[in-house]
Design a protein around this motif. Structure first.
Motif, PDB file in Angstrom:
ATOM      1  N   TYR A 139       0.833  -1.204   0.000  1.00  0.00           N
ATOM      2  CA  TYR A 139       0.000   0.000   0.000  1.00  0.00           C
ATOM      3  C   TYR A 139       0.869   1.255   0.000  1.00  0.00           C
ATOM      4  O   TYR A 139       0.568   2.249  -0.682  1.00  0.00           O
ATOM      5  CB  TYR A 139      -0.905  -0.044   1.228  1.00  0.00           C
ATOM      6  N   ASN A 140       1.964   1.212   0.744  1.00  0.00           N
ATOM      7  CA  ASN A 140       2.886   2.337   0.777  1.00  0.00           C
ATOM      8  C   ASN A 140       3.431   2.648  -0.607  1.00  0.00           C
ATOM      9  O   ASN A 140       3.564   3.814  -0.993  1.00  0.00           O
ATOM     10  CB  ASN A 140       4.041   2.017   1.729  1.00  0.00           C
ATOM     11  N   GLN A 141       3.741   1.625  -1.385  1.00  0.00           N
ATOM     12  CA  GLN A 141       4.258   1.838  -2.737  1.00  0.00           C
ATOM     13  C   GLN A 141       3.215   2.536  -3.606  1.00  0.00           C
ATOM     14  O   GLN A 141       3.540   3.413  -4.412  1.00  0.00           O
ATOM     15  CB  GLN A 141       4.662   0.504  -3.358  1.00  0.00           C
ATOM     16  N   THR A 142       1.946   2.166  -3.439  1.00  0.00           N
ATOM     17  CA  THR A 142       0.857   2.822  -4.175  1.00  0.00           C
ATOM     18  C   THR A 142       0.782   4.299  -3.807  1.00  0.00           C
ATOM     19  O   THR A 142       0.622   5.164  -4.678  1.00  0.00           O
ATOM     20  CB  THR A 142      -0.486   2.137  -3.865  1.00  0.00           C
ATOM     21  N   LEU A 143       0.917   4.598  -2.505  1.00  0.00           N
ATOM     22  CA  LEU A 143       0.869   5.994  -2.059  1.00  0.00           C
ATOM     23  C   LEU A 143       2.047   6.789  -2.612  1.00  0.00           C
ATOM     24  O   LEU A 143       1.897   7.946  -3.023  1.00  0.00           O
ATOM     25  CB  LEU A 143       0.872   6.042  -0.530  1.00  0.00           C
ATOM     26  N   LEU A 144       3.223   6.190  -2.636  1.00  0.00           N
ATOM     27  CA  LEU A 144       4.398   6.884  -3.161  1.00  0.00           C
ATOM     28  C   LEU A 144       4.237   7.205  -4.649  1.00  0.00           C
ATOM     29  O   LEU A 144       4.718   8.249  -5.124  1.00  0.00           O
ATOM     30  CB  LEU A 144       5.642   6.019  -2.953  1.00  0.00           C
ATOM     31  N   ASN A 145       3.560   6.326  -5.355  1.00  0.00           N
ATOM     32  CA  ASN A 145       3.377   6.527  -6.801  1.00  0.00           C
ATOM     33  C   ASN A 145       2.293   7.539  -7.135  1.00  0.00           C
ATOM     34  O   ASN A 145       2.267   8.087  -8.241  1.00  0.00           O
ATOM     35  CB  ASN A 145       3.035   5.196  -7.474  1.00  0.00           C
ATOM     36  N   ASN A 146       1.388   7.809  -6.164  1.00  0.00           N
ATOM     37  CA  ASN A 146       0.195   8.591  -6.493  1.00  0.00           C
ATOM     38  C   ASN A 146      -0.020   9.833  -5.642  1.00  0.00           C
ATOM     39  O   ASN A 146      -1.001  10.553  -5.857  1.00  0.00           O
ATOM     40  CB  ASN A 146      -1.054   7.705  -6.380  1.00  0.00           C
ATOM     41  N   ASN A 147       0.872  10.087  -4.682  1.00  0.00           N
ATOM     42  CA  ASN A 147       0.642  11.229  -3.788  1.00  0.00           C
ATOM     43  C   ASN A 147       1.967  11.932  -3.529  1.00  0.00           C
ATOM     44  O   ASN A 147       2.820  11.438  -2.792  1.00  0.00           O
ATOM     45  CB  ASN A 147       0.022  10.741  -2.469  1.00  0.00           C
ATOM     46  N   GLN A 148       2.148  13.106  -4.122  1.00  0.00           N
ATOM     47  CA  GLN A 148       3.417  13.828  -4.036  1.00  0.00           C
ATOM     48  C   GLN A 148       3.692  14.308  -2.614  1.00  0.00           C
ATOM     49  O   GLN A 148       4.832  14.263  -2.144  1.00  0.00           O
ATOM     50  CB  GLN A 148       3.423  15.023  -4.990  1.00  0.00           C
ATOM     51  N   ALA A 149       2.650  14.775  -1.900  1.00  0.00           N
ATOM     52  CA  ALA A 149       2.847  15.252  -0.534  1.00  0.00           C
ATOM     53  C   ALA A 149       3.326  14.116   0.372  1.00  0.00           C
ATOM     54  O   ALA A 149       4.208  14.292   1.218  1.00  0.00           O
ATOM     55  CB  ALA A 149       1.541  15.841   0.006  1.00  0.00           C
ATOM     56  N   TYR A 150       2.750  12.945   0.168  1.00  0.00           N
ATOM     57  CA  TYR A 150       3.160  11.778   0.952  1.00  0.00           C
ATOM     58  C   TYR A 150       4.603  11.403   0.611  1.00  0.00           C
ATOM     59  O   TYR A 150       5.402  11.089   1.498  1.00  0.00           O
ATOM     60  CB  TYR A 150       2.228  10.605   0.662  1.00  0.00           C
ATOM     61  N   LYS A 151       4.931  11.467  -0.656  1.00  0.00           N
ATOM     62  CA  LYS A 151       6.287  11.129  -1.093  1.00  0.00           C
ATOM     63  C   LYS A 151       7.309  12.071  -0.473  1.00  0.00           C
ATOM     64  O   LYS A 151       8.394  11.643  -0.050  1.00  0.00           O
ATOM     65  CB  LYS A 151       6.369  11.200  -2.619  1.00  0.00           C
TER      66      LYS A 151
END
Length: 396
Positions: A139-151
């Motif tokens: 799930y973390n990998q999905t967030l890194l790919n789709n959310n710049q603020a999270y990245k």
């Protein structure tokens, strides 16, 4: 609120013994709205889930006749101990019934099988609750790919992991000094991630708890071997050997007749709970270990209830002191490896969250440390305070 509701009417007509118990002990009734009730579902077990007394140790905790606990946070009750899923129950009305019985009317039922959650159909929540560490890593990998603020925030997370592995000393006897730094730093990370990921319509604590599980998964996927295997297991290896030898030489030390408990519980063996506790060794995160403890706790309460009610022929009411003694018995008779390190790991690195299973974890850790302190007494007492040392590494 009328006293002649379907709920109250059936309580009076079919379960007068429960009504007598409520009146005698000043228990509280939590009554769901009438539209939520089906008369056929109003079983004795259902009523036991809706009759509560306050914990003598914490007035915000309400314990029902099935041993499950709700936490009161005005104007809501939230599931706290023994439930299979999180619940939030809002008080719609409060009144006194006949003979002064306190009754709260709720917007839902105190039954996690029948409980329904209200979800928004217009707002997609970025946060998704997972079951395991590996699921959160994906799930973390999905967030890194789709959310710049999270990245962007994730860069600070990587710095945190590196510093906790390399820059701070983790020493036996001073573990709390290290964990205070760890938990304070982790709390700030979780809060930052929660602010990025939470849905505006969500309860903040719910979002926080999910984010904590996500962050824990990412931390301990890298640091578990160091913190648990290389440190805590080694710290408590000799203590565990001494305790195992003592219990082998003195098998009656933690048998029931020496633990000052109601004789009705002497029939409890808790073999299922003792066996299930071994599953904790395969988990690497605090939340997964707490889930194992929750299942063990349910097995303990179920066996205690069945034996109590079959012998006493009356309703089982869980006592907090008895539950702690049950846990002491389970730990003293288990063969779970590194049980002292397991208890220390959970107490050190589980304090930054607000999970409903914290109460169980406290009993587990208290029971393990209580056995250690009683058997080893004043062995290896460290008296000199050591300030955690931060080493500034130039080649990060």
């Amino acid at each position: 609120m009328s006293e002649d509701t379907t709920f109250m009417g059936k309580l009076k007509s079919d379960f007068s013994d429960l009504l007598e118990l409520i009146q005698k002990n000043d228990y509280v009734i939590l009554e769901p709205k009438k539209r939520l009730l089906v008369e056929a579902a109003l079983t004795k077990n259902f009523y036991c889930n809706h009759i509560y007394y306050k914990s003598p140790y914490d007035e915000s905790l309400y314990i029902n006749l099935n041993g499950k606990v709700l936490k009161y946070e005005h104007p809501k009750f939230k599931s706290f101990l023994g439930w299979k899923k999180d619940m939030i129950l809002t008080i719609k009305e409060s009144t006194k019934l006949f003979n002064g019985i306190q009754c709260f009317q709720l917007d839902n039922v105190c039954d996690d099988l029948s409980y329904t959650e209200t979800k928004s159909s217009t707002n997609k929540n970025l946060l998704q609750k997972m079951k395991t560490m590996d699921e959160y890593k994906n799930y973390n990998q999905t967030l890194l790919n789709n959310n710049q603020a999270y990245k962007t925030a994730f860069d600070k997370f990587n710095k945190f992991k590196k510093e906790m592995r390399n820059n701070y000393m983790f020493m036996k006897g001073y573990e709390e000094n290290y964990s205070k730094i760890f938990n304070d730093r982790e709390y700030k990370l979780i809060k930052k991630f929660t602010d990025i990921l939470k849905n505006p319509n969500d309860e903040y604590n719910v979002s926080y708890n999910i984010t904590k599980e996500l962050v824990d998964s990412l931390i301990f996927s890298d640091l578990y071997k160091y913190l648990f295997r290389e440190c805590l297991v080694k710290f408590y290896k000799e203590d565990e050997k001494k305790i195992r030898k003592y219990l082998k030489d003195s098998p009656s030390k933690y048998d029931w007749d020496g633990m000052k408990i109601d004789e009705v519980y002497y029939k409890c063996k808790f073999e299922g709970a003792i066996q299930y506790l071994n599953n904790i060794s395969s988990k690497k995160t605090v939340f997964e270990k707490k889930e194992v403890l929750n299942d063990v706790n349910n097995l303990i309460i179920e066996e205690a209830r069945n034996i109590y009610e079959s012998q006493k022929k009356k309703n089982f009411i869980l006592d907090g002191n008895d539950l702690l003694k049950f846990w002491i018995y389970v730990i003293a008779h288990c063969d779970t490896k590194n049980i002292l390190a397991e208890a220390k790991f959970i107490s050190l690195f589980g304090s930054a969250g607000y999970n409903s299973q914290d109460f169980i974890a406290i009993n587990f850790s208290s029971a393990a440390s209580g056995i250690r302190d009683e058997i080893l007494k004043n062995e290896n007492v460290l008296s000199q305070y050591v300030e955690p040392n931060k080493i500034n590494l130039t080649n990060n």
